[in-house]
Design an enzyme around this catalytic site. Structure first.
Site, PDB file in Angstrom:
ATOM      1  CG  ASP A   1       0.529   4.378   4.040  1.00 54.56           C
ATOM      2  OD1 ASP A   1      -0.557   4.035   3.507  1.00 54.56           O
ATOM      3  OD2 ASP A   1       1.130   3.683   4.864  1.00 54.56           O
TER       4      ASP A   1
ATOM      5  CG  ASP B   1      -0.389  -0.566   2.443  1.00 52.28           C
ATOM      6  OD1 ASP B   1      -1.025  -1.418   3.062  1.00 52.28           O
ATOM      7  OD2 ASP B   1       0.742  -0.161   2.804  1.00 52.28           O
TER       8      ASP B   1
ATOM      9  CG  ASP C   1       8.390   1.824  13.288  1.00 53.13           C
ATOM     10  OD1 ASP C   1       8.686   2.435  12.234  1.00 53.13           O
ATOM     11  OD2 ASP C   1       7.669   0.806  13.305  1.00 53.13           O
TER      12      ASP C   1
HETATM   13  P1  ATP Z   1       4.409  -3.327   6.065  1.00 53.13           P
HETATM   14  O1  ATP Z   1       5.279  -3.677   4.946  1.00 53.13           O
HETATM   15  O2  ATP Z   1       4.188  -4.470   6.952  1.00 53.13           O
HETATM   16  O3  ATP Z   1       3.139  -2.621   5.695  1.00 53.13           O
HETATM   17  P2  ATP Z   1       5.057  -0.781   7.168  1.00 53.13           P
HETATM   18  O4  ATP Z   1       6.329  -0.215   7.694  1.00 53.13           O
HETATM   19  O5  ATP Z   1       4.455  -0.126   5.980  1.00 53.13           O
HETATM   20  O6  ATP Z   1       5.294  -2.309   6.926  1.00 53.13           O
HETATM   21  P3  ATP Z   1       2.630  -0.114   8.533  1.00 53.13           P
HETATM   22  O7  ATP Z   1       2.014  -0.755   9.725  1.00 53.13           O
HETATM   23  O8  ATP Z   1       1.908  -0.139   7.257  1.00 53.13           O
HETATM   24  O9  ATP Z   1       4.046  -0.808   8.370  1.00 53.13           O
HETATM   25  O10 ATP Z   1       3.003   1.359   8.965  1.00 53.13           O
HETATM   26  C1  ATP Z   1       3.304   2.412   8.052  1.00 53.13           C
HETATM   27  C2  ATP Z   1       4.317   3.357   8.649  1.00 53.13           C
HETATM   28  O11 ATP Z   1       3.826   3.926   9.884  1.00 53.13           O
HETATM   29  C3  ATP Z   1       5.637   2.717   9.022  1.00 53.13           C
HETATM   30  O12 ATP Z   1       6.495   2.629   7.935  1.00 53.13           O
HETATM   31  C4  ATP Z   1       6.158   3.660  10.094  1.00 53.13           C
HETATM   32  O13 ATP Z   1       6.720   4.800   9.529  1.00 53.13           O
HETATM   33  C5  ATP Z   1       4.895   4.058  10.821  1.00 53.13           C
HETATM   34  N1  ATP Z   1       4.614   3.160  11.971  1.00 53.13           N
HETATM   35  C6  ATP Z   1       3.863   2.030  11.960  1.00 53.13           C
HETATM   36  N2  ATP Z   1       3.798   1.476  13.180  1.00 53.13           N
HETATM   37  C7  ATP Z   1       4.517   2.261  13.994  1.00 53.13           C
HETATM   38  C8  ATP Z   1       4.831   2.237  15.390  1.00 53.13           C
HETATM   39  N3  ATP Z   1       4.377   1.261  16.165  1.00 53.13           N
HETATM   40  N4  ATP Z   1       5.587   3.256  15.881  1.00 53.13           N
HETATM   41  C9  ATP Z   1       6.045   4.233  15.086  1.00 53.13           C
HETATM   42  N5  ATP Z   1       5.800   4.310  13.784  1.00 53.13           N
HETATM   43  C10 ATP Z   1       5.046   3.360  13.221  1.00 53.13           C
HETATM   44 MG    MG Z   2       2.494  -0.589   5.159  1.00 51.43          MG
END
Ligand code: ATP
Ligand code: MG
Length: 456
Positions: free
Chosen positions: A76, A74, A152
């Site tokens: 964002d 996805d 994070d």
């Molecule tokens: P995935 O590939 O699993 O989607 P992702 O990094 O995109 O990994 P998401 O849960 O979609 O994970 O989160 C999007 C973004 O939001 C992350 O890249 C990070 O910048 C931020 N984020 C998500 N969870 C946290 C957290 N627990 N604390 C701080 N920032 C977070």
């Molecule tokens: Mg994601």
């Protein structure tokens, strides 16, 4: 899709613990992100925001994945426009969330999430207040720098700017992506205490991306692991699916073991694996996870019920063996073990009933594979959970070959026509090998078989 980033617990962010920012823009000719690889809808959103005079960036997992030449799930978007301003720009837009207001721009089945730059709220308002049902203070909007440091890991805090196609980096994430390193932004212990799920994310993303976890980021995990037990069970369930049903289950499981998270997440399974000296249960578990990964790679369906049947099988075997050792009759012990393991596990991970019930059926059906009685054989073949239970039976061969004859029988039973199967069962019965013809033999067999399964 980006999850609103929660601030958990009551530990305020210590500004001293935040890194010194080293802002940097990596120009288009020095990175691999091409607009061709970005979803057209995400591009539409970025350009519309830009035309309206706002800052517009692709952010988070998508930027990281594109730099690694992976295909993001996805896309964002982050912007300095407020959610209200975003809504005014898009007809197909709805605002969601109360604690964190986000804009969803909807294109058929694709949703582009647009978040306004946020600063970490420093008043310690956390999940507890949300759980109590009170509306905690609204979003604290901030600058792009604020938005970067509340994320994070450094690899998750990169911004792709639509205005000049550069990648903006405030925390050294670009180098960390090149070096395939997971590094928490700020002081690791503080950041894990704010949100213990970050420990799981460290392990999950390292497994998914084949990154290593930088030593200072890894060090507090085994110490702080028990905090994960206080995380919202529904959130942990979602993380479990992302960890185990996305094609990298084996390295995820190994990572959980290595960083001491397994005992918090799956306490009964961790205990059962420790007491299973032969290592047979662990081998079976890893083999099952490897098959899950292979199915994901081949685009075949995978089910949470089967996954949890596998992850909790060691716990079930151990609990069943304990109850039988106390002299409880087999069938009652099975039912009790099924309930006990499930009830205990859902305290940590909110496994919904629509998955826990079929998981339990997969376990309970295991003891029905020893039957050769015609009616029971046909009833089991027609059972809606037969296929999953049979696959599970085959997998159990990795741990023990005590039921190898059952695997052979049921493999053939599925392949043969109803008439042929019926005839062969009757022939066996007439020859006196059918269990109902020999009640004494059946009793002997059952008594041997069940403890053997439980002790695997
Ligand atoms: P995935 O590939 O699993 O989607 P992702 O990094 O995109 O990994 P998401 O849960 O979609 O994970 O989160 C999007 C973004 O939001 C992350 O890249 C990070 O910048 C931020 N984020 C998500 N969870 C946290 C957290 N627990 N604390 C701080 N920032 C977070
Ligand atoms: Mg994601």
């Amino acid at each position: 899709m980006a999850r609103p980033v929660p601030v958990h617990g009551s530990t305020p962010i210590d500004p001293q613990a935040l890194p010194l920012l080293a802002p940097r823009a990596i120009p288009r000719d020095q990175h691999t992100i091409s607009r061709r690889d970005i979803s057209p809808n995400a591009l539409r959103v970025l350009y519309r925001l830009r035309e309206a005079g706002f800052g517009a960036y692709l952010v988070g997992g998508a930027v990281r994945d594109l730099l690694l030449e992976l295909h993001p799930k996805d896309f964002d978007v982050a912007t300095d426009a407020t959610p209200e301003q975003v809504r005014q720009l898009f007809r197909n837009c709805r605002l969601i969330g109360r604690r964190f207001r986000l804009a969803h721009v909807v294109y058929g089945r694709e949703i582009i999430e647009v978040a306004t730059f946020r600063a970490n709220s420093d008043d310690g308002s956390g999940d507890r207040e949300l759980e109590d049902g009170r509306l905690v203070r609204d979003n604290v909007y901030g600058s792009i720098e604020d938005d970067a440091v509340r994320r994070d890991f450094t690899c998750n805090a990169l911004y792709y700017a639509i205005e000049d196609f550069s990648v903006r980096d405030y925390v050294g994430g670009f180098e960390d992506v090149q070096a395939r390193t997971m590094r928490l932004i700020g002081d690791p212990e503080t950041r894990y205490r704010e949100d213990p799920v970050r420990m799981l994310r460290a392990v999950r993303l390292a497994a998914k991306l084949d990154f290593s976890i930088e030593p200072a980021t890894a060090a507090p995990i085994p110490v702080l692991a028990p905090l994960l037990g206080e995380a919202a069970p529904a959130r942990l369930f979602e993380e479990m699916l992302k960890m185990f049903l996305a094609g990298h289950a084996v390295p995820s499981f190994e990572g959980l073991e290595r960083h001491g998270l397994l005992a918090t997440l799956l306490p009964d399974t961790a205990a059962a694996l420790r007491s299973n000296r032969s290592g047979a249960l662990r081998r079976m578990l890893l083999q099952g996870l490897a098959q899950t990964d292979a199915r994901v790679a081949a685009d075949e369906p995978v089910s949470p019920a089967f996954l949890f049947a596998l992850l909790l099988w060691p716990a079930y075997c151990r609990t069943l063996a304990g109850l039988q050792a106390q002299g409880m009759p087999v069938e009652e012990a099975q039912r009790r073990a099924v309930d006990r393991v499930t009830l205990h596990q859902v305290q940590t991970i909110a496994l919904p009933k629509r998955f826990s019930l079929p998981m339990q059926e997969i376990w309970l059906l295991q003891s029905r594979f020893s039957s050769r009685q015609r009616k029971r054989v046909f009833r089991l073949l027609a059972h809606p959970r037969f296929r999953a239970a049979y696959d599970f039976l085959v997998l159990r061969l990795v741990a023990s070959d005590a039921h190898a004859a059952d695997v052979e029988f049921w493999t053939q039973a599925q392949a043969s026509s109803g008439d042929a199967l019926s005839a062969s069962l009757e022939a066996a019965s007439a020859a006196g090998t059918d269990e109902d013809a020999e009640p004494a033999a059946r009793r002997r067999r059952r008594r041997r078989r069940l403890p053997a399964a439980a002790a695997e």
